[in-house]
Design an enzyme around this catalytic site. Structure first.
Site, PDB file in Angstrom:
ATOM      1  N   GLY A  16     -15.371  18.263  11.023  1.00  0.00           N
ATOM      2  CA  GLY A  16     -15.550  19.705  11.114  1.00  0.00           C
ATOM      3  C   GLY A  16     -16.453  20.109  12.255  1.00  0.00           C
ATOM      4  O   GLY A  16     -16.147  21.041  13.016  1.00  0.00           O
ATOM      5  N   CYS A  43     -15.405  10.781   7.392  1.00  0.00           N
ATOM      6  CA  CYS A  43     -13.986  10.421   7.360  1.00  0.00           C
ATOM      7  C   CYS A  43     -13.681   9.254   8.280  1.00  0.00           C
ATOM      8  O   CYS A  43     -13.037   8.288   7.889  1.00  0.00           O
ATOM      9  CB  CYS A  43     -13.130  11.633   7.737  1.00  0.00           C
ATOM     10  SG  CYS A  43     -11.363  11.266   7.731  1.00  0.00           S
ATOM     11  N   CYS A  48     -12.176   8.246   4.759  1.00  0.00           N
ATOM     12  CA  CYS A  48     -10.729   8.144   4.604  1.00  0.00           C
ATOM     13  C   CYS A  48     -10.052   7.183   5.578  1.00  0.00           C
ATOM     14  O   CYS A  48      -9.104   6.501   5.204  1.00  0.00           O
ATOM     15  CB  CYS A  48     -10.092   9.529   4.694  1.00  0.00           C
ATOM     16  SG  CYS A  48     -10.886  10.695   5.790  1.00  0.00           S
ATOM     17  N   LYS A  51     -10.990   3.456   4.647  1.00  0.00           N
ATOM     18  CA  LYS A  51     -10.423   3.249   3.316  1.00  0.00           C
ATOM     19  C   LYS A  51      -8.912   3.068   3.397  1.00  0.00           C
ATOM     20  O   LYS A  51      -8.339   2.169   2.773  1.00  0.00           O
ATOM     21  CB  LYS A  51     -10.757   4.434   2.420  1.00  0.00           C
ATOM     22  CG  LYS A  51     -10.081   4.407   1.056  1.00  0.00           C
ATOM     23  CD  LYS A  51      -9.973   5.805   0.487  1.00  0.00           C
ATOM     24  CE  LYS A  51      -8.963   6.633   1.282  1.00  0.00           C
ATOM     25  NZ  LYS A  51      -8.891   8.040   0.797  1.00  0.00           N
ATOM     26  N   GLY A 176     -16.667   5.364 -12.332  1.00  0.00           N
ATOM     27  CA  GLY A 176     -16.186   6.636 -11.819  1.00  0.00           C
ATOM     28  C   GLY A 176     -14.732   6.855 -12.159  1.00  0.00           C
ATOM     29  O   GLY A 176     -14.024   5.935 -12.562  1.00  0.00           O
ATOM     30  N   GLY A 178     -12.862   9.550 -10.159  1.00  0.00           N
ATOM     31  CA  GLY A 178     -12.280  10.424  -9.146  1.00  0.00           C
ATOM     32  C   GLY A 178     -11.535   9.654  -8.076  1.00  0.00           C
ATOM     33  O   GLY A 178     -11.250   8.460  -8.219  1.00  0.00           O
ATOM     34  N   TYR A 179     -11.241  10.365  -6.960  1.00  0.00           N
ATOM     35  CA  TYR A 179     -10.503   9.764  -5.849  1.00  0.00           C
ATOM     36  C   TYR A 179     -11.063   8.392  -5.468  1.00  0.00           C
ATOM     37  O   TYR A 179     -10.344   7.394  -5.409  1.00  0.00           O
ATOM     38  CB  TYR A 179     -10.654  10.620  -4.590  1.00  0.00           C
ATOM     39  CG  TYR A 179      -9.909  11.905  -4.470  1.00  0.00           C
ATOM     40  CD1 TYR A 179      -8.834  12.016  -3.601  1.00  0.00           C
ATOM     41  CD2 TYR A 179     -10.304  13.036  -5.167  1.00  0.00           C
ATOM     42  CE1 TYR A 179      -8.175  13.218  -3.426  1.00  0.00           C
ATOM     43  CE2 TYR A 179      -9.650  14.241  -5.011  1.00  0.00           C
ATOM     44  CZ  TYR A 179      -8.575  14.334  -4.138  1.00  0.00           C
ATOM     45  OH  TYR A 179      -7.936  15.521  -3.978  1.00  0.00           O
ATOM     46  N   GLU A 183      -9.239   4.722  -6.022  1.00  0.00           N
ATOM     47  CA  GLU A 183      -8.705   4.126  -4.798  1.00  0.00           C
ATOM     48  C   GLU A 183      -9.310   2.752  -4.551  1.00  0.00           C
ATOM     49  O   GLU A 183      -8.593   1.784  -4.269  1.00  0.00           O
ATOM     50  CB  GLU A 183      -8.950   5.052  -3.612  1.00  0.00           C
ATOM     51  CG  GLU A 183      -8.069   6.290  -3.627  1.00  0.00           C
ATOM     52  CD  GLU A 183      -8.394   7.276  -2.524  1.00  0.00           C
ATOM     53  OE1 GLU A 183      -7.506   8.076  -2.167  1.00  0.00           O
ATOM     54  OE2 GLU A 183      -9.544   7.264  -2.005  1.00  0.00           O
ATOM     55  N   ARG A 206      -9.679  13.890 -13.131  1.00  0.00           N
ATOM     56  CA  ARG A 206      -9.771  15.208 -13.771  1.00  0.00           C
ATOM     57  C   ARG A 206      -9.342  16.301 -12.786  1.00  0.00           C
ATOM     58  O   ARG A 206      -9.714  16.283 -11.624  1.00  0.00           O
ATOM     59  CB  ARG A 206     -11.212  15.467 -14.235  1.00  0.00           C
ATOM     60  CG  ARG A 206     -11.427  16.800 -14.921  1.00  0.00           C
ATOM     61  CD  ARG A 206     -12.816  16.852 -15.552  1.00  0.00           C
ATOM     62  NE  ARG A 206     -13.868  16.642 -14.566  1.00  0.00           N
ATOM     63  CZ  ARG A 206     -14.443  17.624 -13.862  1.00  0.00           C
ATOM     64  NH1 ARG A 206     -14.043  18.876 -14.021  1.00  0.00           N
ATOM     65  NH2 ARG A 206     -15.400  17.353 -13.007  1.00  0.00           N
ATOM     66  N   HIS A 437      20.284  11.380   1.594  1.00  0.00           N
ATOM     67  CA  HIS A 437      20.604  10.244   0.740  1.00  0.00           C
ATOM     68  C   HIS A 437      20.803   8.979   1.571  1.00  0.00           C
ATOM     69  O   HIS A 437      21.349   9.053   2.679  1.00  0.00           O
ATOM     70  CB  HIS A 437      21.890  10.559  -0.050  1.00  0.00           C
ATOM     71  CG  HIS A 437      22.302   9.489  -0.996  1.00  0.00           C
ATOM     72  ND1 HIS A 437      21.669   9.279  -2.196  1.00  0.00           N
ATOM     73  CD2 HIS A 437      23.288   8.553  -0.906  1.00  0.00           C
ATOM     74  CE1 HIS A 437      22.251   8.268  -2.813  1.00  0.00           C
ATOM     75  NE2 HIS A 437      23.236   7.816  -2.052  1.00  0.00           N
ATOM     76  N   GLU A 442      14.916  12.834  -2.242  1.00  0.00           N
ATOM     77  CA  GLU A 442      16.046  13.717  -2.531  1.00  0.00           C
ATOM     78  C   GLU A 442      16.000  14.230  -3.964  1.00  0.00           C
ATOM     79  O   GLU A 442      16.607  15.260  -4.288  1.00  0.00           O
ATOM     80  CB  GLU A 442      17.376  13.004  -2.274  1.00  0.00           C
ATOM     81  CG  GLU A 442      17.684  11.872  -3.230  1.00  0.00           C
ATOM     82  CD  GLU A 442      18.992  11.169  -2.898  1.00  0.00           C
ATOM     83  OE1 GLU A 442      20.063  11.785  -3.085  1.00  0.00           O
ATOM     84  OE2 GLU A 442      18.931  10.018  -2.428  1.00  0.00           O
TER      85      GLU A 442
END
Length: 454
Positions: A16, A43, A48, A51, A176, A178-179, A183, A206, A437, A442
């Site tokens: 950011g 990040c 991220c 990871k 934990g 969460g994400y 992960e 959650r 397909h 699809e």
């Protein structure tokens, strides 16, 4: 000539902060940025990106097994080296950090690789003692992993240390739900570590759609993750063999490492906010208005430090919008509705819009379309994995309110589906789209039967 040294000073060179600095400089502003750790932020350096590299590594055992079903014979058993992976990860992170720094320099942003704190409404003080004045100051310092305090809590690691372990433990306990917790538990288990996830709640993740929560936990259990739910770590002791963990419900477990992944908090302590009258909340988050302005007119905050929606793409959007607002002549606010997100477990989750539960809580009548199926790849590989695809639809307007996918490439699928949801596509629009397909995705345009709960 401006009365300030720079027009904009950014504290924190994460995703950011870097975006705010570069866009502001592109608008002609004189910009400086400070970073006390490594350019790139959470990040890129310890979040991220590294990871996801570990996630990729953890999926190769599946690929080796799947290959046999498609006629491939591996000449010998594949060998894995954790140190080699971490070394390769470190090289890539260094490359990306260097790119961030080079892009700042190309944008004519002055970079200070040291800590900066607020020293008044229009000034920052650097660690070397120098003081720089600025027309506006942006706080983009991100967050940090939190832990619980209990006997031996200092023996636990966070996601930061997990990315740099010198070697893989034989056993690991992850606290934990969460994400980050799910992960890392998924990664460690896939790499052959005996993994136990302990969570205070009855289900992981959650806030996500209940079908996603149920299916991913079941899938992770099939892949070897052990779950202790409605429990938490209360003590850690060092032993000759590693670490001994005791839980609130009386369980005693041995492990080589214990990882706490119970959340993150804004990194605002000691930042000098009191000098400008900005009071963070009990979690350290800075309150801002729709244009990221704090209660101090010249001080702004973006990204995880505001605890609005803690996702890297959101921080980037907030930084860009702020630069456009301050220096581009285009006051811009962020729309936080229908933001897609992913959880990179194996199988992974991709989701956008309202969950079934959120839609029902809104009081509107909804229709549910969903399917679980064995993907085509699994027919020859023999893999047990199944996919879940689910649409939440407003019964009155026919608008698709949510798309939820669990399975291989779920994140890639939902990124594209998010465009349709953001544009207000209806179920009829999905139905009118010709299927591509043979693909798993699809199914999103061929679901015809409403789910009745049977």
């Amino acid at each position: 000539m401006s009365e300030y040294d720079v027009d904009l000073f950014v504290i924190g060179a994460g995703s950011g902060g870097v975006r705010a600095a570069r866009i502001a400089a592109g608008h002609g502003a004189r910009v400086a940025i400070a970073e006390e750790f490594r350019i790139g932020g959470t990040c890129v350096i310890r979040g991220c990106v590294p990871k996801k590299l570990l996630v990729y590594a953890s999926r190769f055992p599946d690929a080796f097994e799947d290959a046999e079903g498609f006629g491939w014979t591996l000449p010998q058993a594949p060998q894995f080296s954790w140190p080699a992976l971490i070394s390769a990860k470190d090289r890539e992170i260094a490359r990306l950090s260097g790119l961030y720094e080079a892009n700042l320099e190309r944008s004519n942003v002055v970079v200070h690789q040291q800590r900066a704190v607020i020293d008044g409404p229009h000034a920052v003080r650097l660690a070397d003692g120098s003081r720089i004045t600025a027309g506006a100051i942006v706080i983009a310092v991100g967050g940090y992993p939190v832990t619980m305090e209990f006997p031996g809590f200092e023996l636990a690691i966070s996601s930061n240390e997990a990315l740099d372990l010198p070697e893989l433990p034989e056993r690991i306990i992850v606290q934990g739900g969460g994400y980050i917790a799910v992960e890392f538990a998924s990664v460690f288990a896939a790499l052959g570590v005996e993994t136990t996830l302990i969570h205070r709640g009855g289900k992981v993740l959650r806030g996500f759609d209940e079908d996603l929560r149920d299916d991913v936990q079941e899938a992770m259990a099939r892949r070897g993750v052990k779950f202790l739910m409605n429990d938490h770590v209360v003590a850690i002791e060092r032993t000759e063999a590693g670490k001994l963990v005791r839980t609130d419900c009386g369980a005693t477990l041995e492990a080589g490492e214990v990882m706490m992944a119970i959340g993150r908090r804004p990194l605002t302590a000691g930042l000098g906010l009191e000098s400008v009258g900005v009071e963070p909340d009990h979690k350290g988050a800075i309150a801002v208005d729709e244009y990221s302005r704090t209660s101090a007119p010249s001080i702004y905050a973006i990204g995880d430090v505001t605890n609005r929606m803690n996702l890297t793409p959101i921080a980037i959007r907030e930084g860009h919008a702020l630069a456009d607002t301050l220096f581009g002549g285009r006051p811009t606010s962020i729309d936080y509705a229908n933001v897609p997100t992913a959880v990179f477990t194996t199988p992974e989750i991709g989701t956008v819009g309202l969950s079934e539960e959120q839609a029902r809580e809104s009081g509107r009548a909804i229709d549910i379309y969903k399917t679980r199926f064995r993907p085509m790849k699994a027919t020859l590989s023999g893999a047990e994995g199944r996919m879940l695809m689910k649409l939440v639809v407003d019964a009155q307007s026919d608008r698709v309110l949510g798309v939820h996918v669990l399975g291989e490439d779920a994140a890639e699928i939902v990124q594209v589906a998010a465009i349709a949801v953001k544009m207000g596509a209806t179920k009829a629009d999905f139905d009118a789209t010709v299927a591509l397909h043979p693909t798993a995705s699809e199914e999103l345009v061929t679901l015809r039967t409403k789910w009745t709960g049977a």
